[in-house]
Design a protein around this motif. Structure first.
Motif, PDB file in Angstrom:
ATOM      1  N   GLY A 168      39.039  35.785  62.987  1.00  0.00           N
ATOM      2  CA  GLY A 168      39.090  37.185  62.610  1.00  0.00           C
ATOM      3  C   GLY A 168      39.063  38.147  63.800  1.00  0.00           C
ATOM      4  O   GLY A 168      39.768  39.167  63.790  1.00  0.00           O
ATOM      5  N   PRO A 169      38.275  37.886  64.858  1.00  0.00           N
ATOM      6  CA  PRO A 169      38.244  38.809  66.004  1.00  0.00           C
ATOM      7  C   PRO A 169      39.609  39.046  66.655  1.00  0.00           C
ATOM      8  O   PRO A 169      39.793  40.063  67.334  1.00  0.00           O
ATOM      9  N   LEU A 170      40.559  38.145  66.478  1.00  0.00           N
ATOM     10  CA  LEU A 170      41.875  38.344  67.081  1.00  0.00           C
ATOM     11  C   LEU A 170      42.688  39.409  66.342  1.00  0.00           C
ATOM     12  O   LEU A 170      43.804  39.740  66.753  1.00  0.00           O
ATOM     13  N   GLN A 171      42.121  39.933  65.250  1.00  0.00           N
ATOM     14  CA  GLN A 171      42.768  41.026  64.535  1.00  0.00           C
ATOM     15  C   GLN A 171      42.082  42.360  64.809  1.00  0.00           C
ATOM     16  O   GLN A 171      42.245  43.324  64.050  1.00  0.00           O
ATOM     17  N   GLU A 172      41.333  42.421  65.885  1.00  0.00           N
ATOM     18  CA  GLU A 172      40.621  43.639  66.248  1.00  0.00           C
ATOM     19  C   GLU A 172      41.011  44.089  67.650  1.00  0.00           C
ATOM     20  O   GLU A 172      41.550  43.322  68.443  1.00  0.00           O
ATOM     21  N   SER A 173      40.748  45.363  67.930  1.00  0.00           N
ATOM     22  CA  SER A 173      40.826  45.928  69.281  1.00  0.00           C
ATOM     23  C   SER A 173      42.170  45.662  69.952  1.00  0.00           C
ATOM     24  O   SER A 173      43.228  45.804  69.363  1.00  0.00           O
ATOM     25  N   LYS A 230      44.716  43.246  68.370  1.00  0.00           N
ATOM     26  CA  LYS A 230      45.433  43.825  67.234  1.00  0.00           C
ATOM     27  C   LYS A 230      46.550  44.733  67.728  1.00  0.00           C
ATOM     28  O   LYS A 230      47.684  44.691  67.207  1.00  0.00           O
ATOM     29  N   ILE A 261      36.009  28.921  69.814  1.00  0.00           N
ATOM     30  CA  ILE A 261      35.544  29.985  70.712  1.00  0.00           C
ATOM     31  C   ILE A 261      36.248  29.913  72.074  1.00  0.00           C
ATOM     32  O   ILE A 261      36.717  30.941  72.580  1.00  0.00           O
ATOM     33  N   MET A 273      39.728  31.394  71.600  1.00  0.00           N
ATOM     34  CA  MET A 273      39.735  32.852  71.515  1.00  0.00           C
ATOM     35  C   MET A 273      39.597  33.486  72.888  1.00  0.00           C
ATOM     36  O   MET A 273      40.273  34.464  73.215  1.00  0.00           O
ATOM     37  N   GLU A 320      42.665  35.811  74.560  1.00  0.00           N
ATOM     38  CA  GLU A 320      42.482  37.202  74.977  1.00  0.00           C
ATOM     39  C   GLU A 320      42.780  37.368  76.458  1.00  0.00           C
ATOM     40  O   GLU A 320      43.432  38.332  76.868  1.00  0.00           O
TER      41      GLU A 320
END
Length: 438
Positions: free
Chosen positions: A14-19, A22, A141, A144, A148
């Protein structure tokens, strides 16, 4: 760039769809697809793991669903990098992130349980990567973190392209400290060089702060960083301010040492040991080089040689050799060296033994360097002639250095060669230091 992530736990991403991730996807600069490996199983229970051949605890991820998933996701064979996250892998670095950024497609395989069937690594993987020397439950982890790091290097992802170049590791160093308004907060002020508007002073300040924080937290990075002479001068200054004062001495023992039959003997002088170890000692900042020789006739011979280079014709003929031999002290017993060292500086004195054989209290070179620089004091490094220092002498020392290992089983360096290598490891290159002012 397209990035496919193969995992047993898609919800973890899910964090890969933020900030920033995204925004990169919304701009069409990166396409990130999450694939559930279980979708490629062929049994009704969607089993992805099985027991280890040969026995052992835990389960191993099966090759069949992973092969099927990779083959289904792969767009252009040869232009796709397939990456397995594993604690056995190569350490992921900023340099590796730049390299992977050039690929058209990245496929990450997230390991779990006790690992992945080895045939996946052998047949599919182009890279086996780790984010550090620790163990996590799975590869999600680490994946991810790597994704990034890679995506933010794609042109257009960051608002300011200079940001990617100025951050930690971009120049081989950690990044300098950052400040913003207010200029003073709870008694802490922003450093003056950042407030005066002088771009040259700001650049110098930031460079020096990067050097300082790298030396304190990741000194290993300095080994490969592109350092200028000004950088070296500044690092030397920082070291001297941080270090506790210490002195390093060397002693070459002709007695007591072993012969080939492990009998305790007194060896005779080897002329090259006098000259070569003296030159190494001066090169690497050793205070004194003690030659321990109880035999009167041998001491007389060594004394003549030393006198030739210290006070005789040799000193005038070859000033460099004169400088090297001037650090030599000829003594009959090791206790004389201990007394002289104590008279010069009444700080704790530690003996360090060396040998071609390991023992249960041996210390590696980085740890020994850290000991000297953080604890301070006097350190006397002992080398044995013949077949090495006696067991009793080694047992009496405070530290024992790890042997010098080569590429094979042969381990019979001359003492002068071993001395040069060990002094370089303790005092050389970026770890060099100026003689202390006393």
């Amino acid at each position: 760039m397209r990035i496919d992530i193969l995992t047993l736990f898609p919800a973890m991403f899910g964090p890969l769809q933020e900030s920033m991730m995204k925004r990169a996807q919304n701009k069409g600069l990166a396409e990130i697809q999450i694939t559930n490996i279980r979708d490629y199983t062929t049994d009704k229970h969607q089993i992805t793991d099985d027991r280890l051949y040969g026995g052992g605890a835990g389960m191993v991820m099966k090759p069949e669903p992973i092969f099927a998933a990779v083959e289904d996701c792969m767009q252009k064979k040869g232009k796709t990098r397939v990456i397995i996250t594993s604690p056995r892998g190569e350490l992921f670095t900023q340099q590796k992130a730049r390299e992977l950024r050039e690929a058209e497609q990245l496929i990450f395989i997230c390991g779990h349980y006790e690992g992945i069937d080895q045939r996946v690594e052998e047949e599919l993987a182009t890279d086996i990567l780790s984010i550090g020397d620790f163990v996590l439950t799975g590869g999600e982890i680490p994946t991810m973190a790597m994704v990034e790091s890679i995506v933010r290097l794609i042109p257009g992802v960051l608002g300011d392209e200079a940001s990617a170049e100025e951050e930690s590791f971009s120049a081989g160093l950690l990044e300098y400290p950052q400040y913003t308004r207010p200029p003073e907060f709870r008694g802490k002020s922003v450093p003056q060089p950042l407030l005066n508007g002088n771009h040259k002073e700001i650049a110098q300040y930031r460079r020096q702060e990067s050097l300082k924080v790298t030396l304190e937290r990741r000194p290993d990075l300095l080994e490969q960083a592109p350092l200028t002479q000004d950088d070296m001068v500044y690092l030397q200054k920082v070291r001297q301010e941080k270090e506790k004062p210490y002195r390093l001495y060397v002693a070459l023992l002709h007695y007591p040492v072993y012969n080939k039959k492990k009998q305790i003997i007194n060896t005779s002088l080897t002329n090259l040991d006098l000259h070569d170890i003296a030159r190494s000692a001066v090169t690497f900042g050793v205070e004194n080089y003690f030659i321990v020789q109880p035999g009167e006739s041998q001491r007389a011979l060594i004394g003549q040689l030393i006198g030739h280079w210290q006070d005789g014709f040799g000193g005038a003929y070859n000033p460099d050799r004169h400088e090297a031999v001037s650090c030599v002290r000829l003594i009959a017993d090791l206790s004389e060296a201990l007394i002289e060292i104590k008279q010069k500086n009444d700080a704790p004195l530690y003996l360090i033994s060396t040998s071609a054989k390991p023992n249960d209290k041996m210390m590696d070179y980085p740890t020994m360097r850290k000991q000297m620089r953080e604890k301070g004091g006097n350190y006397l490094l002992l080398f044995g002639t013949g077949w090495g220092l006696t067991d009793e002498m080694i047992a009496s020392c405070d530290f024992h250095l790890r042997p010098i290992y080569g590429q094979g089983p042969y381990n019979h360096l001359s003492v002068r060669s071993a001395a040069a290598i060990i002094l370089d490891r303790l005092q050389g290159e970026n770890f060099s230091r100026q003689p202390l002012p006393w």
